[in-house]
Design a protein around this motif. Structure first.
Motif, PDB file in Angstrom:
ATOM      1  N   ARG A 120       0.817  -1.210   0.000  1.00 18.13           N
ATOM      2  CA  ARG A 120       0.000   0.000   0.000  1.00 18.13           C
ATOM      3  C   ARG A 120       0.859   1.273   0.000  1.00 18.13           C
ATOM      4  O   ARG A 120       0.353   2.358  -0.302  1.00 18.13           O
ATOM      5  CB  ARG A 120      -0.928   0.001   1.213  1.00 18.13           C
ATOM      6  N   GLY A 121       2.153   1.128   0.291  1.00 15.76           N
ATOM      7  CA  GLY A 121       3.036   2.298   0.256  1.00 15.76           C
ATOM      8  C   GLY A 121       3.426   2.690  -1.150  1.00 15.76           C
ATOM      9  O   GLY A 121       4.088   3.731  -1.334  1.00 15.76           O
ATOM     10  N   LEU A 122       3.049   1.917  -2.179  1.00 17.37           N
ATOM     11  CA  LEU A 122       3.410   2.217  -3.562  1.00 17.37           C
ATOM     12  C   LEU A 122       2.238   2.779  -4.366  1.00 17.37           C
ATOM     13  O   LEU A 122       2.351   2.957  -5.579  1.00 17.37           O
ATOM     14  CB  LEU A 122       3.931   0.948  -4.250  1.00 17.37           C
ATOM     15  N   LEU A 123       1.137   3.078  -3.716  1.00 15.45           N
ATOM     16  CA  LEU A 123      -0.070   3.510  -4.413  1.00 15.45           C
ATOM     17  C   LEU A 123       0.000   4.997  -4.777  1.00 15.45           C
ATOM     18  O   LEU A 123       0.719   5.758  -4.113  1.00 15.45           O
ATOM     19  CB  LEU A 123      -1.289   3.251  -3.525  1.00 15.45           C
ATOM     20  N   PRO A 124      -0.747   5.382  -5.838  1.00 15.98           N
ATOM     21  CA  PRO A 124      -1.559   4.560  -6.740  1.00 15.98           C
ATOM     22  C   PRO A 124      -0.676   3.713  -7.653  1.00 15.98           C
ATOM     23  O   PRO A 124       0.454   4.105  -7.966  1.00 15.98           O
ATOM     24  CB  PRO A 124      -2.363   5.584  -7.528  1.00 15.98           C
ATOM     25  N   ALA A 125      -1.204   2.583  -8.089  1.00 16.73           N
ATOM     26  CA  ALA A 125      -0.349   1.674  -8.846  1.00 16.73           C
ATOM     27  C   ALA A 125      -1.170   0.744  -9.737  1.00 16.73           C
ATOM     28  O   ALA A 125      -2.345   0.471  -9.484  1.00 16.73           O
ATOM     29  CB  ALA A 125       0.498   0.836  -7.880  1.00 16.73           C
ATOM     30  N   MET A 126      -0.478   0.302 -10.766  1.00 13.69           N
ATOM     31  CA  MET A 126      -0.958  -0.835 -11.553  1.00 13.69           C
ATOM     32  C   MET A 126      -0.115  -2.019 -11.125  1.00 13.69           C
ATOM     33  O   MET A 126       1.118  -2.018 -11.290  1.00 13.69           O
ATOM     34  CB  MET A 126      -0.805  -0.576 -13.057  1.00 13.69           C
ATOM     35  N   ILE A 127      -0.769  -3.025 -10.568  1.00 12.71           N
ATOM     36  CA  ILE A 127      -0.069  -4.194 -10.038  1.00 12.71           C
ATOM     37  C   ILE A 127      -0.296  -5.357 -11.002  1.00 12.71           C
ATOM     38  O   ILE A 127      -1.444  -5.725 -11.288  1.00 12.71           O
ATOM     39  CB  ILE A 127      -0.585  -4.548  -8.627  1.00 12.71           C
ATOM     40  N   ILE A 128       0.792  -5.924 -11.508  1.00 13.73           N
ATOM     41  CA  ILE A 128       0.717  -7.002 -12.493  1.00 13.73           C
ATOM     42  C   ILE A 128       1.281  -8.264 -11.868  1.00 13.73           C
ATOM     43  O   ILE A 128       2.443  -8.293 -11.455  1.00 13.73           O
ATOM     44  CB  ILE A 128       1.486  -6.651 -13.774  1.00 13.73           C
TER      45      ILE A 128
END
Length: 227
Positions: A120-128
């Motif tokens: 959650r510390g990398l948001l906003p994100a596209m997680i693949i």
């Protein structure tokens, strides 16, 4: 023995006139005198009954054979449902309908240095998720389409973090040894398929891609994460 009439053809009392071709008819006074004739008649009747039974057995066998043959023909020619040997095509895995709009769980994944990384510390994100397919072209397309401020995160199973594609923009490559993210999606990894989800800065899932396609299928949603 009984008394014959005046012409000698039998008793005169109680009998009508009999045809002359019958010959002389004598009625005995004692019925036991007819025992031999009665026994003969019973033997003839039993013999006739036995002949009928002997004829009835072959007829019964023939009837059973005919019925068995007809039953076999009915079984062979009766139309049956699902005679095709084609196997049904399995339905594609899809995430639960309620996944969009849910909050991303607070998962700690593993970075390249084997240190925990709060997802959650990398948001906003596209997680693949790449546990079913490395799909470097899909990752490269996502990096090129992601607006500034939106991270592209790749997640693999196990503890090994593969090197991301060489581009001007780095990718956040993580591992998920506990399988927490895959469990959250509620679907298994499929060979040859990359799964992706978009998460806004508040931690809410905005869209899920069970099989990540071309960039045109998600470009607009990806750009919306930057707002």
């Amino acid at each position: 023995m009984g008394k014959p009439d005046a012409e000698g053809h039998g008793p005169a009392d109680g009998l009508p006139g009999l045809p002359p071709e019958w010959g002389r008819v004598v009625v005995p006074d004692d019925a036991s005198a007819l025992a031999a004739e009665a026994a003969q008649i019973r033997r003839e009747l039993r013999r006739a009954g036995g002949d009928r039974r002997a004829l009835g057995l072959p007829l019964l066998v023939l009837l059973v054979a005919v019925l068995t043959t007809l039953a076999g023909l009915v079984v062979v020619t009766w139309p049956r449902a699902n005679r095709s040997t084609d196997r049904p095509t399995p339905a594609p895995h899809t995430p639960p309908a309620t996944l969009t709009g849910r909050a991303l769980p607070a998962l700690d994944l593993v970075g390249a240095d084997d240190a925990p990384v709060p997802l959650r510390g990398l948001l906003p994100a596209m997680i693949i998720l790449l546990d079913g397919c490395p799909c470097p072209d899909r990752v490269t397309d996502a990096l090129a389409a992601a607006p500034a401020g939106v991270a592209v995160v790749t997640v693999t199973g196990g503890r090994t973090v593969p090197t991301g594609p060489t581009t001007q923009r780095p990718v956040h490559a993580l591992a998920d040894p506990a399988g927490g993210l895959r469990s959250f999606l509620g679907q298994p990894a499929r060979p040859g398929t990359a799964t992706a989800l978009l998460v806004d800065r508040a931690g809410t899932v905005t869209r899920v891609f069970p099989d990540l396609g071309t960039v045109e299928s998600y470009r607009h949603d990806l750009s919306a994460l930057a707002s």
